[in-house]
Scaffold this motif. Sequence first.
Motif, PDB file in Angstrom:
ATOM      1  N   THR A   9       0.596  -1.435   0.043  1.00 50.93           N
ATOM      2  CA  THR A   9       0.131   0.297   0.111  1.00 50.93           C
ATOM      3  C   THR A   9       0.484   1.286  -0.234  1.00 50.93           C
ATOM      4  OG1 THR A   9      -0.346   0.169   2.677  1.00 50.93           O
ATOM      5  CG2 THR A   9      -1.715  -1.080   1.295  1.00 50.93           C
ATOM      6  N   GLN A  10       0.593   2.293  -0.353  1.00 47.74           N
ATOM      7  CA  GLN A  10       0.524   3.695   0.200  1.00 47.74           C
ATOM      8  C   GLN A  10       1.633   3.489   1.317  1.00 47.74           C
ATOM      9  OE1 GLN A  10       2.244   5.542  -2.620  1.00 47.74           O
ATOM     10  NE2 GLN A  10       3.591   6.351  -1.542  1.00 47.74           N
ATOM     11  N   GLU A  12       2.373   1.297   3.184  1.00 47.40           N
ATOM     12  CA  GLU A  12       3.781   0.406   3.613  1.00 47.40           C
ATOM     13  C   GLU A  12       4.663   1.286   2.982  1.00 47.40           C
ATOM     14  OE1 GLU A  12       1.041  -3.129   4.026  1.00 47.40           O
ATOM     15  OE2 GLU A  12       1.656  -2.253   1.927  1.00 47.40           O
TER      16      GLU A  12
END
Length: 216
Positions: A9-10, A12
């Motif tokens: 994800t962004q 992460e």
Amino acid sequence: MTCDDTAFTQDERDAIYRAIRERRDMRHFKPDPVEPAVLARLLEAAHCAPSVGLMQPWRFIRIRDAELRQQLAELVDLERQCTARALGEREEEFLRLKVEGVRECGELLVAALMDGREGHVFGRRTLPEMDLASVACAIQNLWLAARAEGLGMGWVSLFDPEALAALLEMPPGSQPVALLCLGHVDAFYTRPMLVEEGWAEPRPLEELLFTDGWGR
């Protein structure tokens, strides 16, 4: 499993890049112990590092004995003096720097190269030093994981490797690579400590990136 299943994800991705940017070679520590579960996670992160030919050449020695830690600190002190003399006109400037936290850190580890490395040829026939590169990858994994856990780490290379190996009763052919100071800190340096102390300035990436040949 699809590519989407393994995508980050962004948030992460941002966390990974933040850990990379904010990792610091720490010298100032609090003596608070590192929780065993956290230490286990950090060592597992180190063990997940890539290694040439999957040889996993890293070995970690956890220093628990107070007298042994003091002996390691004395080895570092000796090399610190030798390094200072070798620096010539910068000797006094170097001696004013805090270059390690061996006595203060909550955990002290020795990262080492295993013995019997000559038997591993895959990826090392022309570049035998790739075993050292593999250990460095493990250390970097541990460093980044420590930063993500809110812990500081410092890589200390100021020691005579033969003297350290003898002190730890390491087998012939093995080699200590780093003393790793690990533990809680009051704050992380906003910039690398050597920059803050005026010792050195980092070079920008564009000076170190070439295209299709050296210096191009």
